[in-house]
Write a protein that holds these residues in place. Structure first.
Motif, PDB file in Angstrom:
ATOM      1  N   GLY A  28       0.821  -1.205   0.000  1.00  0.00           N
ATOM      2  CA  GLY A  28       0.000   0.000   0.000  1.00  0.00           C
ATOM      3  C   GLY A  28       0.854   1.255   0.000  1.00  0.00           C
ATOM      4  O   GLY A  28       0.554   2.228  -0.707  1.00  0.00           O
ATOM      5  N   TRP A  29       1.934   1.231   0.788  1.00  0.00           N
ATOM      6  CA  TRP A  29       2.854   2.377   0.803  1.00  0.00           C
ATOM      7  C   TRP A  29       3.488   2.580  -0.568  1.00  0.00           C
ATOM      8  O   TRP A  29       3.607   3.718  -1.049  1.00  0.00           O
ATOM      9  CB  TRP A  29       3.941   2.141   1.853  1.00  0.00           C
ATOM     10  N   TRP A  32       0.875   4.064  -2.772  1.00  0.00           N
ATOM     11  CA  TRP A  32       0.531   5.427  -2.332  1.00  0.00           C
ATOM     12  C   TRP A  32       1.568   6.439  -2.815  1.00  0.00           C
ATOM     13  O   TRP A  32       1.232   7.493  -3.346  1.00  0.00           O
ATOM     14  CB  TRP A  32       0.433   5.451  -0.811  1.00  0.00           C
ATOM     15  N   THR A  33       2.834   6.103  -2.615  1.00  0.00           N
ATOM     16  CA  THR A  33       3.911   7.049  -2.914  1.00  0.00           C
ATOM     17  C   THR A  33       4.377   6.999  -4.360  1.00  0.00           C
ATOM     18  O   THR A  33       5.130   7.874  -4.792  1.00  0.00           O
ATOM     19  CB  THR A  33       5.119   6.766  -2.004  1.00  0.00           C
ATOM     20  N   LEU A 153      -8.297  10.874   0.608  1.00  0.00           N
ATOM     21  CA  LEU A 153      -7.126  10.223   0.019  1.00  0.00           C
ATOM     22  C   LEU A 153      -6.603  10.971  -1.203  1.00  0.00           C
ATOM     23  O   LEU A 153      -5.834  10.415  -1.991  1.00  0.00           O
ATOM     24  CB  LEU A 153      -7.477   8.778  -0.377  1.00  0.00           C
ATOM     25  N   ALA A 156      -2.888  10.974  -2.015  1.00  0.00           N
ATOM     26  CA  ALA A 156      -2.263   9.733  -2.484  1.00  0.00           C
ATOM     27  C   ALA A 156      -2.228   9.716  -4.003  1.00  0.00           C
ATOM     28  O   ALA A 156      -2.927  10.484  -4.678  1.00  0.00           O
ATOM     29  CB  ALA A 156      -3.033   8.521  -1.964  1.00  0.00           C
ATOM     30  N   SER A 157      -1.417   8.826  -4.547  1.00  0.00           N
ATOM     31  CA  SER A 157      -1.346   8.691  -5.999  1.00  0.00           C
ATOM     32  C   SER A 157      -2.676   8.177  -6.539  1.00  0.00           C
ATOM     33  O   SER A 157      -3.459   7.540  -5.823  1.00  0.00           O
ATOM     34  CB  SER A 157      -0.229   7.716  -6.383  1.00  0.00           C
ATOM     35  N   PHE A 160      -3.031   4.432  -6.130  1.00  0.00           N
ATOM     36  CA  PHE A 160      -3.472   3.951  -4.818  1.00  0.00           C
ATOM     37  C   PHE A 160      -4.970   4.167  -4.646  1.00  0.00           C
ATOM     38  O   PHE A 160      -5.677   3.298  -4.126  1.00  0.00           O
ATOM     39  CB  PHE A 160      -2.714   4.669  -3.703  1.00  0.00           C
ATOM     40  N   GLN A 161      -5.455   5.317  -5.071  1.00  0.00           N
ATOM     41  CA  GLN A 161      -6.892   5.576  -4.977  1.00  0.00           C
ATOM     42  C   GLN A 161      -7.681   4.550  -5.791  1.00  0.00           C
ATOM     43  O   GLN A 161      -8.733   4.071  -5.357  1.00  0.00           O
ATOM     44  CB  GLN A 161      -7.200   6.989  -5.472  1.00  0.00           C
TER      45      GLN A 161
END
Length: 256
Positions: A28-29, A32-33, A153, A156-157, A160-161
């Protein structure tokens, strides 16, 4: 080893579950990044691991509710450890649901833990045990889709969304499908205690095939379209675009 020690070990969270949760967090990280060079693979790991976590929580809810309803054998079976390998039907509870996600993008529910129903008295208790699993999927859907829908969110990228949207989509499908009053699914388990003994005896032989029957019926185009239209409407009600979930699904299938 004392009985007290055995009981503590029967309730201690399994390292297997913690490992799956760790994979969820790391993947997930990465999604996200935008750290991962291949975002599709990160999304695949995140969604798959998170889906397994939710399946474990689903089965845990059944087991925990059964324990408090009178089935004290639950602890010794290891169901409270959240270890997927402790389930009576690990293939049905974990493997098949994951395969359904990979092949069809559907959060089809799996099999259940073995509960000694004879130890439990009261129709409401039996219904609540069956309802506990789908309620977990519903809670997961809300926890995923509400933050996404209200824009929490947005930092977030997009990948990720999209992954969260697809994971929320899976939770919605699992909730809807599992609440169907089909033998073998929790929806039938909710109403079964209220049916006559004669009807239950007549329906019992079909229970092992209920899950496969649902999967087969979903291949009918008209049924498939109606089902997904309903799920997409529910996503929209949370303020989440179905297109975002579809994009998450395409990222998830990174091998295509």
């Amino acid at each position: 080893m004392t009985i007290a020690t055995m009981r503590r070990s029967d309730r201690r969270i399994s390292p297997v579950f913690l490992g799956i949760a760790a994979i969820t967090a790391v993947a997930g990280w990465a999604a996200w990044t935008g750290f991962a060079e291949q975002p599709g693979f990160a999304v695949f790991l995140f969604v798959t691991a998170a889906w397994i976590v939710s399946l474990c929580l689903h089965e845990y809810a059944h087991a925990r509710t059964a324990l408090h309803s009178g089935d004290l054998s639950i602890e010794a079976k290891g169901y409270l450890t959240l270890n997927p390998f402790k389930y009576t039907h690990a293939l049905l509870s974990i493997v098949l649901p994951v395969l359904f996600v990979m092949t069809g993008g559907i959060g089809l529910p799996g099999g259940a833990v073995f509960i000694e129903r004879g130890r439990i008295h009261g129709r409401w208790k039996h219904s609540l045990i069956s309802a506990a699993g789908p309620l977990v999927n519903l809670a997961c859907a809300v926890a995923l889709l509400v933050p996404l829908g209200i824009g929490a969110l947005d930092t977030a990228s997009v990948d990720f969304q999209a992954a969260v949207a697809f994971l929320g989509f899976l939770q919605v499908t699992a909730t809807v499908l599992n609440l169907l009053p089909v033998p073998g699914l929790d929806g039938y388990g909710i109403i079964e205690p209220w049916l006559s003994h004669k009807i239950r005896r007549q329906v019992e032989p079909f229970a092992p095939f209920g899950l496969l029957a649902v999967f087969g019926i979903l291949w009918i185009p008209e049924v498939n379209n109606a089902f997904f239209d309903t799920v997409y409407d529910l996503l929209s009600a949370f303020g989440v675009s179905p297109n975002l979930a579809s994009y998450g699904h395409s990222l998830f299938q990174f091998w295509q």
